[in-house]
Motif scaffolding. Structure first.
Motif, PDB file in Angstrom:
ATOM      1  N   GLN A   3       0.844  -1.191   0.000  1.00 44.67           N
ATOM      2  CA  GLN A   3       0.000   0.000   0.000  1.00 44.67           C
ATOM      3  C   GLN A   3       0.879   1.241   0.000  1.00 44.67           C
ATOM      4  O   GLN A   3       1.875   1.295   0.733  1.00 44.67           O
ATOM      5  CB  GLN A   3      -0.926   0.002   1.207  1.00 44.67           C
ATOM      6  N   LEU A   4       0.496   2.210  -0.812  1.00 43.93           N
ATOM      7  CA  LEU A   4       1.258   3.447  -0.950  1.00 43.93           C
ATOM      8  C   LEU A   4       0.375   4.627  -0.572  1.00 43.93           C
ATOM      9  O   LEU A   4      -0.775   4.716  -1.034  1.00 43.93           O
ATOM     10  CB  LEU A   4       1.735   3.614  -2.402  1.00 43.93           C
ATOM     11  N   VAL A   5       0.906   5.525   0.248  1.00 47.27           N
ATOM     12  CA  VAL A   5       0.147   6.693   0.687  1.00 47.27           C
ATOM     13  C   VAL A   5       0.991   7.933   0.448  1.00 47.27           C
ATOM     14  O   VAL A   5       2.047   8.110   1.071  1.00 47.27           O
ATOM     15  CB  VAL A   5      -0.234   6.588   2.169  1.00 47.27           C
ATOM     16  N   LEU A  18       7.840  22.338  -3.158  1.00 53.27           N
ATOM     17  CA  LEU A  18       7.053  21.384  -2.374  1.00 53.27           C
ATOM     18  C   LEU A  18       7.836  20.073  -2.316  1.00 53.27           C
ATOM     19  O   LEU A  18       8.582  19.763  -3.248  1.00 53.27           O
ATOM     20  CB  LEU A  18       5.708  21.092  -3.029  1.00 53.27           C
ATOM     21  N   ARG A  19       7.634  19.329  -1.247  1.00 54.90           N
ATOM     22  CA  ARG A  19       8.201  17.993  -1.178  1.00 54.90           C
ATOM     23  C   ARG A  19       7.071  16.992  -0.958  1.00 54.90           C
ATOM     24  O   ARG A  19       6.353  17.075   0.043  1.00 54.90           O
ATOM     25  CB  ARG A  19       9.233  17.849  -0.069  1.00 54.90           C
ATOM     26  N   LEU A  20       6.931  16.095  -1.887  1.00 58.12           N
ATOM     27  CA  LEU A  20       5.963  15.011  -1.757  1.00 58.12           C
ATOM     28  C   LEU A  20       6.629  13.805  -1.107  1.00 58.12           C
ATOM     29  O   LEU A  20       7.799  13.534  -1.346  1.00 58.12           O
ATOM     30  CB  LEU A  20       5.415  14.608  -3.127  1.00 58.12           C
ATOM     31  N   SER A  21       5.845  13.107  -0.315  1.00 58.69           N
ATOM     32  CA  SER A  21       6.307  11.871   0.306  1.00 58.69           C
ATOM     33  C   SER A  21       5.359  10.741  -0.067  1.00 58.69           C
ATOM     34  O   SER A  21       4.166  10.964  -0.275  1.00 58.69           O
ATOM     35  CB  SER A  21       6.355  12.005   1.835  1.00 58.69           C
ATOM     36  N   CYS A  22       5.903   9.550  -0.120  1.00 58.78           N
ATOM     37  CA  CYS A  22       5.094   8.365  -0.379  1.00 58.78           C
ATOM     38  C   CYS A  22       5.557   7.279   0.582  1.00 58.78           C
ATOM     39  O   CYS A  22       6.688   6.782   0.470  1.00 58.78           O
ATOM     40  CB  CYS A  22       5.262   7.914  -1.823  1.00 58.78           C
ATOM     41  N   ALA A  23       4.692   6.937   1.519  1.00 59.13           N
ATOM     42  CA  ALA A  23       5.012   5.903   2.500  1.00 59.13           C
ATOM     43  C   ALA A  23       4.445   4.575   2.046  1.00 59.13           C
ATOM     44  O   ALA A  23       3.270   4.488   1.650  1.00 59.13           O
ATOM     45  CB  ALA A  23       4.431   6.286   3.851  1.00 59.13           C
ATOM     46  N   ALA A  24       5.272   3.552   2.101  1.00 60.77           N
ATOM     47  CA  ALA A  24       4.869   2.228   1.642  1.00 60.77           C
ATOM     48  C   ALA A  24       4.774   1.244   2.800  1.00 60.77           C
ATOM     49  O   ALA A  24       5.582   1.296   3.735  1.00 60.77           O
ATOM     50  CB  ALA A  24       5.867   1.704   0.614  1.00 60.77           C
ATOM     51  N   SER A  25       3.796   0.383   2.718  1.00 61.62           N
ATOM     52  CA  SER A  25       3.685  -0.686   3.700  1.00 61.62           C
ATOM     53  C   SER A  25       4.438  -1.904   3.186  1.00 61.62           C
ATOM     54  O   SER A  25       4.765  -1.995   2.005  1.00 61.62           O
ATOM     55  CB  SER A  25       2.223  -1.053   3.924  1.00 61.62           C
ATOM     56  N   THR A  78      10.049   4.897   2.416  1.00 65.68           N
ATOM     57  CA  THR A  78       9.499   6.149   1.900  1.00 65.68           C
ATOM     58  C   THR A  78      10.294   6.630   0.682  1.00 65.68           C
ATOM     59  O   THR A  78      11.526   6.547   0.673  1.00 65.68           O
ATOM     60  CB  THR A  78       9.500   7.236   2.985  1.00 65.68           C
ATOM     61  N   VAL A  79       9.560   7.141  -0.285  1.00 63.01           N
ATOM     62  CA  VAL A  79      10.170   7.791  -1.436  1.00 63.01           C
ATOM     63  C   VAL A  79       9.694   9.237  -1.468  1.00 63.01           C
ATOM     64  O   VAL A  79       8.554   9.532  -1.061  1.00 63.01           O
ATOM     65  CB  VAL A  79       9.830   7.041  -2.744  1.00 63.01           C
ATOM     66  N   TYR A  80      10.563  10.123  -1.914  1.00 63.55           N
ATOM     67  CA  TYR A  80      10.274  11.551  -1.900  1.00 63.55           C
ATOM     68  C   TYR A  80      10.385  12.137  -3.309  1.00 63.55           C
ATOM     69  O   TYR A  80      11.100  11.614  -4.161  1.00 63.55           O
ATOM     70  CB  TYR A  80      11.264  12.276  -0.994  1.00 63.55           C
ATOM     71  N   LEU A  81       9.696  13.250  -3.495  1.00 68.71           N
ATOM     72  CA  LEU A  81       9.864  14.031  -4.717  1.00 68.71           C
ATOM     73  C   LEU A  81       9.982  15.490  -4.295  1.00 68.71           C
ATOM     74  O   LEU A  81       8.985  16.111  -3.883  1.00 68.71           O
ATOM     75  CB  LEU A  81       8.696  13.837  -5.671  1.00 68.71           C
ATOM     76  N   THR A  91       0.897  21.732 -12.328  1.00 71.98           N
ATOM     77  CA  THR A  91      -0.357  21.432 -11.643  1.00 71.98           C
ATOM     78  C   THR A  91      -0.916  20.099 -12.125  1.00 71.98           C
ATOM     79  O   THR A  91      -1.085  19.873 -13.320  1.00 71.98           O
ATOM     80  CB  THR A  91      -1.385  22.552 -11.906  1.00 71.98           C
ATOM     81  N   ALA A  92      -1.180  19.203 -11.169  1.00 72.11           N
ATOM     82  CA  ALA A  92      -1.653  17.858 -11.495  1.00 72.11           C
ATOM     83  C   ALA A  92      -1.891  17.094 -10.201  1.00 72.11           C
ATOM     84  O   ALA A  92      -1.510  17.552  -9.122  1.00 72.11           O
ATOM     85  CB  ALA A  92      -0.632  17.104 -12.344  1.00 72.11           C
ATOM     86  N   VAL A  93      -2.490  15.935 -10.339  1.00 71.25           N
ATOM     87  CA  VAL A  93      -2.500  14.970  -9.251  1.00 71.25           C
ATOM     88  C   VAL A  93      -1.254  14.117  -9.414  1.00 71.25           C
ATOM     89  O   VAL A  93      -0.998  13.571 -10.498  1.00 71.25           O
ATOM     90  CB  VAL A  93      -3.765  14.082  -9.279  1.00 71.25           C
ATOM     91  N   TYR A  94      -0.477  14.021  -8.355  1.00 67.28           N
ATOM     92  CA  TYR A  94       0.766  13.272  -8.398  1.00 67.28           C
ATOM     93  C   TYR A  94       0.565  11.919  -7.717  1.00 67.28           C
ATOM     94  O   TYR A  94       0.031  11.848  -6.601  1.00 67.28           O
ATOM     95  CB  TYR A  94       1.872  14.054  -7.699  1.00 67.28           C
ATOM     96  N   TYR A  95       1.025  10.883  -8.412  1.00 67.42           N
ATOM     97  CA  TYR A  95       0.869   9.515  -7.932  1.00 67.42           C
ATOM     98  C   TYR A  95       2.235   8.869  -7.715  1.00 67.42           C
ATOM     99  O   TYR A  95       3.142   9.014  -8.543  1.00 67.42           O
ATOM    100  CB  TYR A  95       0.104   8.670  -8.940  1.00 67.42           C
ATOM    101  N   CYS A  96       2.320   8.127  -6.646  1.00 70.37           N
ATOM    102  CA  CYS A  96       3.466   7.289  -6.362  1.00 70.37           C
ATOM    103  C   CYS A  96       3.151   5.884  -6.874  1.00 70.37           C
ATOM    104  O   CYS A  96       2.001   5.435  -6.768  1.00 70.37           O
ATOM    105  CB  CYS A  96       3.679   7.286  -4.857  1.00 70.37           C
ATOM    106  N   ALA A  97       4.145   5.201  -7.420  1.00 70.88           N
ATOM    107  CA  ALA A  97       3.929   3.864  -7.952  1.00 70.88           C
ATOM    108  C   ALA A  97       5.138   2.985  -7.640  1.00 70.88           C
ATOM    109  O   ALA A  97       6.266   3.480  -7.533  1.00 70.88           O
ATOM    110  CB  ALA A  97       3.700   3.915  -9.454  1.00 70.88           C
TER     111      ALA A  97
END
Length: 121
Positions: A3-5, A18-25, A78-81, A91-97
């Motif tokens: 799961q990715l959040v 901005l810094r995006l984070s994506c936490a993975a289970s 965790t992965v960051y952008l 401008t967009a919705v950003y997705y982690c994969a």
């Protein structure tokens, strides 16, 4: 199952960061190539950046090269952008994969729910 959040999106002005984070289970995070993609309404999802399992290799879309930096912390799953010098066209919705091949959207096995990034001019 992984799961990715994502988190960290928001409304900013052109030129801001901005810094995006994506936490993975799960305990297999370190075995996956991780990617960031983005999508605007009416358009296909597009590749932004990826990072290899160890973090030693990165690839960027031409449109973000020199402004965005992808990184990962395998100990924190965790992965960051990091996004600098943001433009309205970012401008967009950003997705982690996770668990995919290069910039091929359909190859990625796991996806987050997305986080909205809006850049005003």
């Amino acid at each position: 199952q992984v799961q990715l959040v994502e988190s960290g999106g928001g409304l900013v002005q052109a030129g801001d960061s901005l810094r995006l984070s994506c936490a993975a289970s799960g305990r297999t995070f370190g075995s996956f190539t991780m990617g960031w993609f983005r999508q605007v309404p009416g358009k296909e999802r597009e590749f932004v950046a990826l990072i290899t399992r160890s973090g030693a290799g990165t690839v960027y879309a031409e449109s973000v090269k020199g402004r965005f930096t992808i990184s990962r912390d395998n100990a924190k799953n965790t992965v960051y952008l990091q996004m600098n010098s943001l433009k309205p066209e970012d401008t967009a919705v950003y997705y982690c994969a996770a668990d995919g091949t290069f910039n091929i959207v359909a190859s990625y096995r796991y996806w987050g729910q997305g986080t909205q990034v809006t850049v005003s001019s």
